[in-house]
Design a protein around this motif. Structure first.
Motif, PDB file in Angstrom:
ATOM      1  N   SER A  29      11.454   6.725 -12.116  1.00 22.59           N
ATOM      2  CA  SER A  29      11.363   8.065 -11.507  1.00 22.59           C
ATOM      3  C   SER A  29      10.271   8.072 -10.455  1.00 22.59           C
ATOM      4  O   SER A  29      10.433   8.636  -9.381  1.00 22.59           O
ATOM      5  CB  SER A  29      11.076   9.117 -12.590  1.00 22.59           C
ATOM      6  N   GLY A  30       9.157   7.440 -10.791  1.00 27.72           N
ATOM      7  CA  GLY A  30       8.054   7.369  -9.814  1.00 27.72           C
ATOM      8  C   GLY A  30       8.524   6.707  -8.527  1.00 27.72           C
ATOM      9  O   GLY A  30       8.251   7.181  -7.429  1.00 27.72           O
ATOM     10  N   LEU A  31       9.269   5.614  -8.704  1.00 22.69           N
ATOM     11  CA  LEU A  31       9.752   4.897  -7.524  1.00 22.69           C
ATOM     12  C   LEU A  31      10.621   5.797  -6.660  1.00 22.69           C
ATOM     13  O   LEU A  31      10.471   5.851  -5.447  1.00 22.69           O
ATOM     14  CB  LEU A  31      10.587   3.687  -7.954  1.00 22.69           C
ATOM     15  N   ARG A  32      11.511   6.516  -7.350  1.00 21.39           N
ATOM     16  CA  ARG A  32      12.442   7.347  -6.608  1.00 21.39           C
ATOM     17  C   ARG A  32      11.678   8.424  -5.831  1.00 21.39           C
ATOM     18  O   ARG A  32      11.906   8.655  -4.659  1.00 21.39           O
ATOM     19  CB  ARG A  32      13.455   7.973  -7.573  1.00 21.39           C
ATOM     20  N   GLN A  33      10.773   9.048  -6.579  1.00 19.88           N
ATOM     21  CA  GLN A  33       9.981  10.106  -5.909  1.00 19.88           C
ATOM     22  C   GLN A  33       9.268   9.544  -4.669  1.00 19.88           C
ATOM     23  O   GLN A  33       9.291  10.139  -3.594  1.00 19.88           O
ATOM     24  CB  GLN A  33       8.915  10.634  -6.880  1.00 19.88           C
ATOM     25  N   LEU A  34       8.644   8.390  -4.854  1.00 21.24           N
ATOM     26  CA  LEU A  34       7.870   7.807  -3.761  1.00 21.24           C
ATOM     27  C   LEU A  34       8.790   7.513  -2.562  1.00 21.24           C
ATOM     28  O   LEU A  34       8.454   7.844  -1.419  1.00 21.24           O
ATOM     29  CB  LEU A  34       7.191   6.500  -4.227  1.00 21.24           C
ATOM     30  N   GLN A  35       9.961   6.919  -2.857  1.00 23.14           N
ATOM     31  CA  GLN A  35      10.860   6.573  -1.753  1.00 23.14           C
ATOM     32  C   GLN A  35      11.254   7.821  -0.987  1.00 23.14           C
ATOM     33  O   GLN A  35      11.263   7.832   0.244  1.00 23.14           O
ATOM     34  CB  GLN A  35      12.127   5.862  -2.256  1.00 23.14           C
ATOM     35  N   GLU A  36      11.574   8.890  -1.739  1.00 29.91           N
ATOM     36  CA  GLU A  36      12.003  10.118  -1.050  1.00 29.91           C
ATOM     37  C   GLU A  36      10.871  10.674  -0.202  1.00 29.91           C
ATOM     38  O   GLU A  36      11.067  11.113   0.932  1.00 29.91           O
ATOM     39  CB  GLU A  36      12.476  11.157  -2.075  1.00 29.91           C
ATOM     40  N   LEU A  37       9.691  10.651  -0.804  1.00 28.07           N
ATOM     41  CA  LEU A  37       8.530  11.176  -0.082  1.00 28.07           C
ATOM     42  C   LEU A  37       8.342  10.376   1.224  1.00 28.07           C
ATOM     43  O   LEU A  37       8.148  10.935   2.305  1.00 28.07           O
ATOM     44  CB  LEU A  37       7.268  11.057  -0.960  1.00 28.07           C
ATOM     45  N   SER A 160     -11.330 -11.205 -10.537  1.00 26.82           N
ATOM     46  CA  SER A 160      -9.951 -11.050 -10.069  1.00 26.82           C
ATOM     47  C   SER A 160      -9.635  -9.562  -9.987  1.00 26.82           C
ATOM     48  O   SER A 160     -10.177  -8.741 -10.720  1.00 26.82           O
ATOM     49  CB  SER A 160      -9.000 -11.737 -11.032  1.00 26.82           C
ATOM     50  N   ILE A 161      -8.708  -9.242  -9.124  1.00 31.38           N
ATOM     51  CA  ILE A 161      -8.510  -7.837  -8.761  1.00 31.38           C
ATOM     52  C   ILE A 161      -7.593  -7.149  -9.776  1.00 31.38           C
ATOM     53  O   ILE A 161      -6.618  -7.752 -10.233  1.00 31.38           O
ATOM     54  CB  ILE A 161      -7.910  -7.783  -7.342  1.00 31.38           C
ATOM     55  N   PRO A 162      -7.917  -5.917 -10.201  1.00 29.98           N
ATOM     56  CA  PRO A 162      -7.037  -5.201 -11.142  1.00 29.98           C
ATOM     57  C   PRO A 162      -5.696  -4.892 -10.478  1.00 29.98           C
ATOM     58  O   PRO A 162      -5.669  -4.519  -9.304  1.00 29.98           O
ATOM     59  CB  PRO A 162      -7.814  -3.912 -11.458  1.00 29.98           C
ATOM     60  N   ARG A 163      -4.620  -5.041 -11.229  1.00 35.30           N
ATOM     61  CA  ARG A 163      -3.283  -4.929 -10.663  1.00 35.30           C
ATOM     62  C   ARG A 163      -3.031  -3.557 -10.057  1.00 35.30           C
ATOM     63  O   ARG A 163      -2.443  -3.438  -8.988  1.00 35.30           O
ATOM     64  CB  ARG A 163      -2.257  -5.201 -11.774  1.00 35.30           C
ATOM     65  N   ASP A 164      -3.515  -2.526 -10.727  1.00 36.57           N
ATOM     66  CA  ASP A 164      -3.128  -1.184 -10.266  1.00 36.57           C
ATOM     67  C   ASP A 164      -3.842  -0.765  -8.997  1.00 36.57           C
ATOM     68  O   ASP A 164      -3.460   0.182  -8.325  1.00 36.57           O
ATOM     69  CB  ASP A 164      -3.373  -0.148 -11.373  1.00 36.57           C
ATOM     70  N   LEU A 165      -4.911  -1.490  -8.618  1.00 36.25           N
ATOM     71  CA  LEU A 165      -5.694  -1.055  -7.458  1.00 36.25           C
ATOM     72  C   LEU A 165      -4.829  -1.085  -6.193  1.00 36.25           C
ATOM     73  O   LEU A 165      -4.841  -0.148  -5.399  1.00 36.25           O
ATOM     74  CB  LEU A 165      -6.916  -1.965  -7.284  1.00 36.25           C
ATOM     75  N   LEU A 166      -4.068  -2.175  -6.041  1.00 35.41           N
ATOM     76  CA  LEU A 166      -3.317  -2.318  -4.789  1.00 35.41           C
ATOM     77  C   LEU A 166      -1.837  -2.010  -4.984  1.00 35.41           C
ATOM     78  O   LEU A 166      -1.024  -2.274  -4.097  1.00 35.41           O
ATOM     79  CB  LEU A 166      -3.489  -3.732  -4.240  1.00 35.41           C
ATOM     80  N   LEU A 167      -1.521  -1.462  -6.157  1.00 36.90           N
ATOM     81  CA  LEU A 167      -0.118  -1.194  -6.451  1.00 36.90           C
ATOM     82  C   LEU A 167       0.526  -0.319  -5.377  1.00 36.90           C
ATOM     83  O   LEU A 167       1.575  -0.626  -4.841  1.00 36.90           O
ATOM     84  CB  LEU A 167      -0.034  -0.497  -7.819  1.00 36.90           C
ATOM     85  N   MET A 168      -0.153   0.780  -5.077  1.00 32.77           N
ATOM     86  CA  MET A 168       0.423   1.724  -4.106  1.00 32.77           C
ATOM     87  C   MET A 168       0.583   1.059  -2.734  1.00 32.77           C
ATOM     88  O   MET A 168       1.552   1.308  -2.028  1.00 32.77           O
ATOM     89  CB  MET A 168      -0.465   2.964  -3.972  1.00 32.77           C
ATOM     90  N   SER A 169      -0.407   0.207  -2.373  1.00 31.54           N
ATOM     91  CA  SER A 169      -0.323  -0.441  -1.053  1.00 31.54           C
ATOM     92  C   SER A 169       0.957  -1.251  -0.973  1.00 31.54           C
ATOM     93  O   SER A 169       1.662  -1.237   0.041  1.00 31.54           O
ATOM     94  CB  SER A 169      -1.511  -1.375  -0.832  1.00 31.54           C
ATOM     95  N   GLU A 170       1.262  -1.965  -2.057  1.00 25.85           N
ATOM     96  CA  GLU A 170       2.449  -2.820  -2.027  1.00 25.85           C
ATOM     97  C   GLU A 170       3.716  -2.002  -1.829  1.00 25.85           C
ATOM     98  O   GLU A 170       4.688  -2.465  -1.249  1.00 25.85           O
ATOM     99  CB  GLU A 170       2.544  -3.641  -3.318  1.00 25.85           C
ATOM    100  N   MET A 171       3.692  -0.755  -2.345  1.00 28.40           N
ATOM    101  CA  MET A 171       4.882   0.095  -2.203  1.00 28.40           C
ATOM    102  C   MET A 171       4.946   0.740  -0.813  1.00 28.40           C
ATOM    103  O   MET A 171       6.010   0.838  -0.202  1.00 28.40           O
ATOM    104  CB  MET A 171       4.844   1.230  -3.229  1.00 28.40           C
ATOM    105  N   VAL A 172       3.800   1.204  -0.354  1.00 27.24           N
ATOM    106  CA  VAL A 172       3.817   2.052   0.849  1.00 27.24           C
ATOM    107  C   VAL A 172       3.864   1.221   2.141  1.00 27.24           C
ATOM    108  O   VAL A 172       4.580   1.553   3.086  1.00 27.24           O
ATOM    109  CB  VAL A 172       2.574   2.966   0.867  1.00 27.24           C
TER     110      VAL A 172
END
Length: 1839
Positions: A29-37, A160-172
């Motif tokens: 659902s998060g993915l879908r919302q993000l894509q639409e946004l 080492s870098i926490p996974r969630d830090l750059l999560l949004m960058s990878e999507m956007v």
């Protein structure tokens, strides 16, 4: 729907909410919302300028927190070990050759300063194309040079870098990048339809988006990894790039992209279609289809002519080569698989926008990205070239391309990887070929019809603008890696491709000699041609050769055979050059030569195995020989109709940057040919090419078909010099690299002394690269110190600044000076002369030889065994015949012979003696068929003594040799001449050569059998077409070369028997090395005698016989006549010497009187102050009309003067130390403590409380902007001056000064001036009474002075009634003086323009000049006597002019300060004048000002007794001021103590002359009701810890009064001519006091002088002092502290100083070159610093202009009253602004070798040169900029 609701919500909250959703395991659902946004936000149909989308992205990426914090967090995980800072053009970076592995290595300033590079070979440079910092990259630089930050390998200990830090960058980010790409696709229009501006607009709108990407890259390694993943992921690209079916926009967008891709291949789509049908493409064998090799095709012609290009250059048609290349990927259209590829594609399409380039480069520290990006770049290489060729802005684009490629290809590993995987080498060579193909034309080197050769057309933009350089520089860059070069040399088809590329340059820019009229248009294409050969051919060649240095690379070398074959196949179609044509470009010959040389030198291969057959060698030799002959023709002015450019070509060919790639290989190739060909053939070819065959005849007259007679001599000299160079040059024939370096260095130093940088520049780069240390070679510096001495930079008083120079050591002149090398390396012929002059000067100085020496003969290094054949040239009959003929001609004085010819002939003989051929026997056998020729064998030694009896010559009938009796054909003649005829030798070089050539052709062509070789010498072949009037004569010669040498010796030494029979025995061989022709002949004879006994015997025989030479022409004059002639010559010479000596002494005396600006030793001829006043009338010489006479009222004489405004005095400070220039934000300079500011403050304070008119007489102005008057001491009539100015005005020559502003140069000494100061008519009559010492009492004199002042009122009337010329002129000078300075420096009063104001200005001019003279004398009068300043001073005349003017103002007697000085007046009680302000109290007044006012306002001339009286009265006031000032410094206790102690002394006899009594009186007076001392008593006691003793008080009082005494004394010296006596500094006070008559006579040295003992009171001292003190305490309005400020004035100022600069220039540069300007807040393009006050200004900056005047000029007016001294930060030089002119002064910062680095071009560390800085300061203080610096120009307010 959902997107819409999300859009309305708060961005941060949404982002946080989405991030949480996406972190769940089920994140659909998060993915879908993000894509639409994102669909809604990043909609490419919105305008790009809308920043809303960017804000959303920032918030989403940060996932709910602030973007700044997010950046910080990501940075903390940065694991990068490279710096990678990217910079653009004009950035200042560093390069360290010691640390660099690649020559392109560079560091940013921060990394450089944090690393340790002490003692390294580094320099600072301004980046041309941009670059990136290599710190941390061990592929490019050594780890020892890393800075502290990058040495630590920080990457290893980063968490080492926490996974969630750059999560949004990878999507956007993928969507964001896609969005940018869509904008780019959308905005692109093909350039033919669009304008540049449209593309620029698209880019401007995208600026924020691309900047955002750049920001992301700067977050460090972690973020770069994410970006790399996105950019290189092929899957994402596929999904996103095409767009979904339903999205119409995306589809349209994608189609645009596809159409843009269409023409990205090398061959565009349309061309391909045609090519398939029309082209006959021939693949070379083995699938290696290079551009079809020019030699391979026989059937079809291999070019298609291109119709549209036909008209490009006259009738020349462009030529297109057909092609089939083995690598379709180069030619095909591009295909993209990931974002990175498409991004690069658009970057290229948009012509490399700076922001995009920076973004792409910022990513490079990521290794994965680096590899992918490099491959992508290579894939687009051909496309880049196409875009570059179409671009209008090719320069900018080139820079950007190189900015990228240099980062990729400097890395060996990467370069090798790409070479293997992507065929980088093939791509590069093919692309270069394609590029050059666009501008080919047929070569005109041979006859047009059957020539198949094509060359580039140098006038095409491609070559003219160096458009090819980015590609060539990349190619050179990758060839610098050994692994890549090896691959290149091993690939045969590639080499063939490359050779065909090089062949395009073979024979380009052909010159045809103009024979009739001068060429109309001088084309400058030769620049392009030379640059192209150097960059595109020679540099890649040197790159390849560096890898072939060692034996170990033999594997590479076996490929070289191939290479040599390639060359030969290409060289094969070179035919004979047409006459009168030359091209300087033979790159194929030069490749061939250099590879041969390396093969023999480094690989030890055998030369013969590499060389082709003789016929081929003959062909190869023709073109280089043609160039050598043409060089000689050009210097003989035979090409003069081709304009200057042909001279330019001849110079460039031998110039230091080109010689090792041009003339050296050419000469080497000729040496190789000469060593393998028949020597007679070679020698005769040389003389034929040089067109001097006809000259080589025994006859005294001859006809030359091809040369004018005035060209014969230089051409013969050229031919002989060429032969000497050919046989003696050893650069490629066995010298080691060190020896070559030494020889180059010596030859450059012998021409002229050189600076270090000039030497570096003049010595060819190869074989010795100057950068980096080549193992096993001697470094440049070591070699330099071995051959040269350093001359430190000296400063000449004339003002020309010397740089540090290197000059050859004595032993170098003695043993190593090599004129042949000098001739080879000189660009200008005058340098050869200069070297010889320096050589003869050295010999004279050492006493070795005093006459005119000949070039010395230098022993050569032994030849490499491979080239032994070269010696045969010196031992061949043809050469010996030439030598014999020339010796004979010189002895017989034939025309067109010269000393130079003889010199070269002797050189050749000597070379032959030194280089003997080993195997004589073989030679004799080989040449036996020639026994009928001149000489029996070929050995020089045996031929030297061979006597030649008769020679048959062909001469014109008019020649003196023709016998008139009977023709020799009659029978009687024949019988008597019978045997002689058989002996007579006919000699014609052409015939000789023809026969040899015929033989060779017979050997090679069997068909040519019908040519029969003539058998006997009598039937020699005669060239057809010989003019009929030639007849054959037989000359009786009976000489050998030896006898001719001995006779020439007699001729040169003009003695009958100069060599006695036994001279060989008592020969001193040591003195043979240096001398003239006589010495040279002796040296040769000695050498010959030691080598063969037979010669020794012959010499003794000949010397024994001694017959005087009887040339046939000159047998008439008797010996007596010749003797007379000699004597006459001798006498004439003596007369001339005498005249010259006389002239020199006259000149010297003139120079001493006229030009002497600086030296105080010689008094000027007219010291206008001193003695002349005593004579009856002063006489002046006018330097224009030359008459001498007095200055009269009607025809006044004037002094040539320069008036200039000056603020030097105002910049004085209290401390002797100069202020430091601030070099950090903490340091500042405060102007509050300067003299000018202090006086301003004082005047302003006075004007607040006192009457204006009185204030304006109590101080002087002119500390800032005062007018200084100086003279050169020459006088002229004022009417003469006016006509002189008229003539200057009409003279249109561009002068460095402005006649309209009244500027001129003194007609005699050429010193700069701008006015004439009238001289007062000499009134010698009163002189006697004027000086007499007086016995009158003080009170009488005081009264007389007062009466004189009363008289004043009567003066002006009598003067103005008769307007004489003199008074008019005086008025004019006053006007000039006022115009010299600015208005603001004249108006200090409340009402400008009032008489009071004028009055103040006038007496201040006098004050300024007195004060400045004091400063010039070192601040005191201890030195006494004359000084340089006194010589320039014209105070006497100036005083009279000012006094004239001042008399127009009368002083109101009520306010006359004299009465207050000398009388106790009864003060009226209360404020008598109601509301009028009070007068300035006497204690506040400036005493020197009063003195000048009194002197100027009293009737002139003033009697000396009155002057002394004035000084005495004023001294009393000065002393009292000193007491008051001193008392204020005491603490209250001390004040009390001194007051009581002194009160006791008041009643003693001499109380009025004791400082204690007076001090106590002053203290008590000033402590009354309104005490001055009330102020901050606590503070003062804190400040003053020292206790005052009587001695310290006495010292302090003397110091206070000294300035007044100095000024009075100087004034007295100028008015009355009194001598100033020198004294020690301790005795200055007493000696001045005596001089002024304050003390009776010279005091005994033992007794201490008390300042109080000089006092002479006219009335009761205590009453007078009280009266003065009451004036101060009685002031009602004033605060106590203000009174105190005015009381405590300190008259002592230190000498003016410029700012103290730091020792190392880098400190200034680093702080100021990035500093923002205080006015416009921008970093200036040309920052400058004022060295007087430290202000930072923009030079030429439009930003800080005011009313059309730029900031430097404004500042110079404000700070120095139009004199400014500025240091230009980016150039390290100093400019001087003086009024409306400026000049470049030079630099005070020099490098380690004592030379300037203007514009910081070399970027070496610079250090302050104290001497130069002192000179600059001295010129500033002495106001001599105008005289010493010669190159002034107007600045039009634009600086």
């Amino acid at each position: 729907m959902m997107a819409a609701s999300l859009l309305r919500r708060d961005k941060k909250a949404t982002a946080a909410h989405l991030k949480a959703d996406l972190n769940r395991t089920d994140n659909s659902s998060g993915l879908r919302q993000l894509q639409e946004l994102l669909d809604a936000v990043l909609n490419p149909e919105k305008p790009a300028a809308d920043t809303e989308a960017l804000d959303w992205c920032k918030c989403l990426i940060a996932g709910g927190e602030g973007f700044e914090e997010f950046c910080k967090t990501v940075r903390s995980y940065d694991n990068a070990t490279l710096c990678g800072l990217v910079w653009t053009a004009n950035f200042v970076a560093y390069r360290c050759r010691t640390c660099g592995i690649s020559p392109c290595m560079s560091l940013c300033a921060e990394c450089f300063n944090n690393g340790d590079h002490t003692g390294h070979d580094f320099n600072m440079f301004r980046s041309q194309a941009g670059g990136a910092c290599d710190c941390g990259d061990s592929n490019v630089m050594r780890e020892s040079g890393f800075c502290r930050r990058h040495r630590l390998r920080t990457g290893e200990n980063v968490p080492s870098i926490p996974r969630d830090l750059l999560l949004m960058s990878e999507m956007v980010l993928p969507r964001f990048i896609l969005c940018i790409i869509q904008y780019l696709r959308d905005g692109y229009i093909e350039p033919d339809t669009s304008t540049e501006r449209d593309l620029q607009k698209v880019l401007q709108q995208l600026e924020p988006q691309i900047s955002f990407l750049e920001e992301l890259t700067k977050m460090g390694g972690a973020m770069r990894t994410v970006l790399t993943k996105i950019l290189t992921n092929q899957q994402t690209f596929k999904e996103l790039s095409m767009g979904q079916e339903e999205n119409l926009y995306a589809k349209k967008n994608y189609d645009k992209y596809l159409s843009a891709l269409k023409n990205s291949g090398l061959v565009s789509v349309e061309e391909k279609a045609q090519g398939a049908t029309a082209d006959v493409t021939v693949g070379a064998e083995g699938g290696a289809g290079a551009l079809v090799l020019l030699g391979k095709i026989t059937s079809q012609p291999f070019w298609k002519e291109d119709q549209d290009a036909g008209q490009s250059v006259g009738q020349r048609k462009r030529v297109k080569l057909s092609s089939s290349t083995k690598d379709p990927c180069i030619i095909e259209t591009l295909k993209h698989k990931c974002f990175l590829e498409e991004l690069l594609f658009w970057t290229i399409k948009y012509e490399f926008p700076q922001k995009m380039v920076t973004f792409l480069l910022n990513m490079l520290p990521d290794q994965d990205y680096k590899i992918t990006f490099t491959k992508t770049f290579v894939q687009h290489y051909a496309f880049i070239m196409k875009t570059l060729m179409k671009s209008h802005e090719s320069d900018t684009m080139s820079n950007r391309i190189v900015h990228i490629s240099v980062q990729l290809f400097s890395n060996e590993e990467l370069a090798r990887h790409v070479t293997e995987e992507c065929q980088l080498l093939d791509i590069m060579v093919t692309v270069l070929l394609y590029m050059m193909e666009s501008c080919l034309i047929k070569s005109e080197l041979q006859d047009e019809e059957n020539s198949r050769h094509v060359v580039v057309n140098c006038s095409e933009a491609l070559l003219k603008n160096n458009t090819y350089w980015p590609l060539v520089s990349d190619f050179i860059n990758i060839l610098s890696h050994q692994s890549v070069a090896k691959k290149f040399l091993e690939d045969h088809s590639l080499l063939m491709l490359w050779m065909s590329f090089v062949s395009f340059f073979q024979g380009m820019n052909l010159n045809k000699r103009e024979l009739n009229e001068h060429v109309e248009f001088e084309s400058q294409t030769y620049y392009a041609a030379f640059a192209a050969e150097l960059e595109a051919c020679a540099q890649p060649m040197w790159g390849l050769l560096t890898h072939c240095k060692h034996k170990s690379h033999t594997a590479v070398f076996t490929r070289k055979y191939f290479l040599l074959d390639c060359f030969l196949s290409l060289l094969s179609y070179l035919l004979q050059p047409a006459p009168n044509q030359v091209t300087f470009h033979l790159p194929l010959h030069r490749y061939y030569a250099m590879f041969l040389s390396k093969a023999v030198k480094c690989q030890g291969l055998d030369l013969d195995s590499l060389l082709p057959d003789q016929e081929m060698l003959m062909k190869i030799m023709v073109h280089p020989l043609q160039i050598q002959a043409c060089l000689s023709e050009i210097h003989s002015n035979m090409w003069v109709r081709n304009g200057l450019q042909i001279k330019g070509q001849a110079m460039t060919y031998v110039q230091s940057h080109f010689c090792n790639s041009m003339i050296d290989p050419d000469i080497y190739l000729l040496q190789v040919c000469a060593s393998r060909l028949d020597p007679d053939y070679f020698i005769s070819s040389v003389f034929e090419r040089f067109k001097v065959v006809d000259l080589l005849t025994m006859a005294s007259q001859h006809q030359n078909a091809v040369l004018d007679s005035e060209q014969e001599r230089p051409m013969l000299e050229g031919a002989l010099t060429f032969l000497v160079i050919l046989t003696s040059l050893r650069i490629h024939l066995g010298m080691t690299d060190d020896e070559i370096l030494r020889a180059e260095m010596v030859s450059q130093l012998c021409m002229n002394d050189r600076t270090h940088s000039a030497l570096l520049d003049l010595i060819p780069e190869n074989p010795n690269p100057k950068s980096g240390i080549v193992p096993g070679s001697c470094s440049f510096e070591e070699m330099l110190s071995a051959v040269a001495d350093f001359k430190a930079p000296v400063f000449e008083p004339g003002g020309s600044m010397q740089q540090g120079m290197y000059t050859p050591k004595a032993e170098v002149w003695e043993k190593e000076f090599d004129p042949i090398m000098v001739v080879l390396r000189t660009v200008y012929r005058r340098d050869v002369q200069s070297a010889m002059d320096r050589y003869s000067a050295f010999l004279k100085q050492c006493g070795i030889h005093t006459g005119n020496p000949w070039p010395p003969y230098k022993e050569r290094t032994p030849l490499h065994p491979c080239y032994k054949g070269l010696i045969k040239l010196l031992h061949c009959k043809t050469l010996h015949i030439v030598i014999f003929t020339l010796l004979y001609k010189i002895w017989m004085d034939h025309q067109n012979m010269s000393e130079h010819v003889l010199c070269m002939v002797l050189y050749l003989i000597e070379l032959g003696l030194d280089n003997q051929v080993q195997d004589n026997t073989v030679d004799e056998v080989r040449y036996e068929h020639c026994h009928d020729s001149w000489f029996p064998g070929t050995n020089l030694l045996s031929n030297l003594h061979h006597v030649i009896n008769f020679v048959r010559v062909r001469v014109p009938e008019t020649a003196p040799e023709v016998k008139r009796e009977a023709p020799p054909s009659t029978s009687t003649e024949a019988s008597s001449y019978g045997q002689n005829l058989r002996e007579a030798q006919v000699f014609s070089l052409v015939a000789e050569r023809r026969r040899k050539f015929q033989e060779i052709i017979n050997r090679s062509n069997t068909e040519a059998t019908q040519v029969v070789r003539p058998k006997s010498s009598s039937t020699r072949w005669v060239p057809p077409g010989t003019p009929p009037q030639l007849v054959t004569e037989i000359l009786e010669i009976r000489e050998s070369m030896l006898s001719l040498l001995i006779k020439l010796h007699q001729k040169l030494s003009s003695k009958q028997n100069s060599l006695s029979a036994s001279w060989l025995e008592d020969m001193d061989t040591s003195r043979h090395a240096h001398g003239d022709g006589i010495t040279a002949i002796e040296r040769i004879l000695t050498k010959a005698a030691t080598r063969s006994c037979q010669i020794k015997r012959s010499i003794q025989d000949i010397c024994g016989k001694v017959c005087p030479p009887v040339p046939p022409k000159k047998n008439s004059p008797t010996d007596k006549k010749t003797m007379d002639k000699e004597e006459r010559r001798q006498r004439a010479r003596e007369r001339q010497q005498k005249l010259l000596a006389e002239f020199a002494s006259r000149q010297k005396s003139f120079m001493e009187t006229a030009m002497d600006v600086e030296s105080p030793e010689t008094e000027a001829a007219m010291d206008l102050g001193a003695s002349e006043v005593m004579e009856s009338e002063v006489l002046y010489d006018c330097v224009i009309c030359g008459q001498s006479g007095p200055s009269t009222e009607d025809r006044p004489t004037g002094l040539v003067v320069l008036l200039q405004a000056s603020s030097v005095l105002g910049h004085r400070c209290k401390s002797k130390e100069a202020k430091n220039l601030p070099t950090s934000d903490e340091e500042h300079i405060y102007a509050a403590d300067t003299c000018g500011v202090a006086h301003d403050v004082r005047l302003t304070l006075m004007q607040r409380f006192f009457k204006d008119s009185s204030c304006l007489q109590s101080v002087s102005i002119g500390w800032d902007g005062g007018v200084y008057v100086q003279t050169c001491g020459h006088t002229l009539h004022i009417d003469c001056h006016k006509s002189y100015m008229e003539s200057l005005r009409n003279d249109q020559v561009l002068q460095g000064f402005s006649v309209d502003k009244g500027e001129f140069t003194c007609p005699l000494c050429r010193q700069f001036a701008n006015s004439v100061l009238p001289c007062r008519p000499g009134r010698g009559t009163e002189a006697g009474t004027w000086h007499t010492p007086t016995n009158k009492k003080t009170c009488v004199l005081v009264k007389e002075v007062e009466d004189l002042q009363e008289k004043l009122g009567l003066f002006p009337v009598s003067f103005t009634s008769t307007e004489s010329n003199l008074s008019k002129e005086m008025e004019l000078v006053i006007k000039d003086i006022k115009n010299t300075t600015q208005k603001k420096y004249m108006d200090y009063g409340k009402n400008p323009g009032s008489p009071d104001n004028d009055f103040l200005f006038m007496y201040s001019v006098a004050r300024t000049n007195l004060e400045l003279e004091l400063v010039h004398r070192g601040g005191n009068l201890c030195s006494g006597g004359a000084s340089a300043a006194a010589k320039r001073s014209c105070l006497n005349q100036l005083f009279h002019v000012l006094a004239m003017h001042m008399r127009l103002y009368s002083i109101d007697s009520a306010y006359n300060p004299w009465t207050k000085l000398t009388q106790c007046t009864v003060e009226l009680t209360g404020e008598c004048f109601g509301n009028e302000r009070p007068e300035v109290p006497m204690l506040f007044r400036d005493v020197p000002s009063l003195l000048i006012i009194f002197v100027l306002t009293m009737p002139q001339p003033l009697r000396k007794e009155h002057f002394t009286c004035v000084v005495k009265m004023l001294y009393n006031l000065q002393f009292t001021q000193a007491l008051a000032a001193l008392s204020s410094k005491f603490s209250p206790e001390e004040r009390h103590a001194w007051s009581t102690a002194g009160a006791l002394k008041k009643n003693t006899a001499n109380a009025e002359k004791s400082f204690e009594a007076l001090l106590s009186h002053v203290i008590s007076d000033l402590s009354t009701d309104k005490s001055v001392y009330k102020v901050n008593a606590e503070e003062t006691s804190m400040l003053i810890s020292s206790v005052w003793s009587p001695q310290s008080i006495e010292f302090s009082l003397q110091q206070f009064c000294l300035p007044f005494l100095r000024l009075s004394c100087l004034l007295q010296h100028h008015l009355y001519g009194d001598n100033l006596t020198g004294c020690l500094e301790e005795e200055e006070f007493s000696s001045l006091a005596v001089c002024l008559g304050l003390l009776p006579s010279a005091p005994q040295p033992s007794s201490v002088v008390h300042s109080a003992s000089c006092l002479q009171w006219p009335v009761g001292a205590f009453d007078l002092v009280t009266q003065w003190c009451v004036e101060v305490t009685g002031l009602s309005q004033m605060q106590a502290e203000q009174s105190l400020t005015l009381l405590v004035q300190d008259p002592l100022w230190a000498a003016p100083r410029l700012l103290q600069l730091p020792d190392n220039y880098n400190i200034i540069f680093q702080y100021y070159h990035r500093k923002a300007c205080t006015a416009c807040k921008k970093v200036p393009k040309d920052p400058a610093l004022c060295l007087v006050c430290g202000a930072f200004v923009c030079l030429k900056g439009v930003c800080c202009k005011q009313q059309g005047t730029c900031e430097c000029v404004l500042h110079s007016q404000h700070c120095g009253a139009a004199t400014g001294i500025f240091l230009l930060i980016n150039a390290s030089v100093i400019i001087i602004i003086r009024g409306h002119r400026f000049c470049l002064w030079g630099s005070v910062y020099l490098d380690a070798h004592g030379e300037e680095d203007r514009d910081l071009r070399r970027g070496k560390p610079l250090f302050l040169c104290e001497e130069r800085y002192r000179v600059l300061e001295q010129q500033w203080v002495s106001h001599t900029f105008d005289h010493i610096n010669k190159r002034w120009g107007p600045h039009y307010n634009g600086l």
